[in-house]
Design a protein around this motif. Structure first.
Motif: not given
Length: 306
Positions: A32-40, A293-304
């Motif tokens: 929930a914390a990872i996918t939920a949008d927050v104001a910041s 941060f997590l989106t950037f991290f995930a993209v780098n993993i998925l694109t090798n």
């Protein structure tokens, strides 16, 4: 933020395994914390990419060559050949010439010149086909809301579409800002000799106009990492005005693209390396955005990490 212009490699089983493990872990621990949008969150306005022309735009440059020296800090007499032969990105010689720019969506303004043109890029300077930066003169109308026009040749990528495709895909990805791009057909009239330079990808420059277009603070600091990995370095030392004591040493590690004061950057690096602090509350939550941060991290993993 972008996929480098390299040959596409098959993603290894290890990378796929890591990406699967990462997805399972974060889903199990705190979905929930990872996918939920927050104001910041770092979010681009919904209309950021509206009005971007999907067709090929024809751009024309006419060189305006003057007499005089062509030396560092005095480029008045530089020629197009000087620009094309500028293959050392790290020296102080950055020749540029005056040009008159017109395009399908930028009519002739009747001026003798309206912009300056120089080569851009680093490794690409060694390729036969060059990339360019065209910067419109101050107070003149912007082109598509941009003053600094970056024309990328992508010489090492034979299809010439992957660069633009990567940015277009990122446009659909929340929490990871992209840039506007446009296919350009460029021709150059150099002293009466016209030459077709072929297909380019125009890539939005991340600067003042980029920030203003997204409703962000135009004075935000923007950096381009060179040899940076969140390690404390003497080169990051600041003076009383929060400016680098040695700007050349600072930018040898991380290049300053925008911003004059860098106290927050310095404090962030110090905090990351201060193991007495609570990392979550006193470091990560203060200096980073979790979804970004997590989106950037995930993209780098998925694109090798391409």
């Amino acid at each position: 933020m972008h996929l480098k212009n390299r040959k596409v490699k098959q993603i290894s089983p290890i990378a796929l395994l890591l990406s699967t493990f990462f997805a399972l872990v974060v889903t199990d621990l705190n979905a929930a914390a990872i996918t939920a949008d927050v104001a910041s969150d770092i979010q681009e306005p919904a209309d950021t990419y509206n009005g971007v022309d999907s067709s090929l735009i024809h751009m024309h440059l006419k060189t305006v060559i003057e007499s005089g020296p062509c030396v560092p800090d005095d480029y008045v007499g530089c020629t197009l050949n000087d620009v094309l032969n500028d293959i050392n990105r790290d020296d102080d010689f950055k020749p540029e010439i005056k040009v008159h720019m017109t395009a399908d969506n930028y009519p002739d303004d009747g001026l003798q010149f309206n912009a300056k043109m120089r080569q851009r890029g680093k490794a690409s300077r060694l390729a036969p086909q060059k990339s360019f930066r065209v910067k419109l003169e101050k107070d003149l109308p912007l082109w598509r809301g941009e003053r600094r026009i970056q024309l990328l040749k992508s010489p090492w990528e034979s299809s010439r579409v992957l660069h633009k495709l990567s940015y277009d895909l990122f446009k659909e990805m929340p929490h990871l800002p992209s840039i506007r791009t446009q296919f350009i057909r460029l021709d150059v009239d150099n002293q009466g000799t016209a030459e077709d330079y072929g297909l380019y990808t125009q890539a939005e420059y991340v600067g003042k106009e980029y920030l203003e277009r997204r409703g962000w603070d135009k004075d935000s600091r923007v950096y381009k990492p060179k040899y940076f990995w969140f390690q404390k370095r003497d080169a990051f030392a600041l003076d009383a005005d929060d400016k680098p004591l040695d700007k050349d040493a600072f930018e040898a590690i991380i290049e300053i693209k925008r911003g004059k004061k860098h106290r927050e950057f310095y404090d962030m690096v110090q905090a990351v390396n201060n193991y007495s602090l609570d990392f979550q509350t006193q470091v990560f939550d203060k200096y980073f955005n979790q979804n970004n941060f997590l989106t950037f991290f995930a993209v780098n993993i998925l694109t090798n990490n391409q």
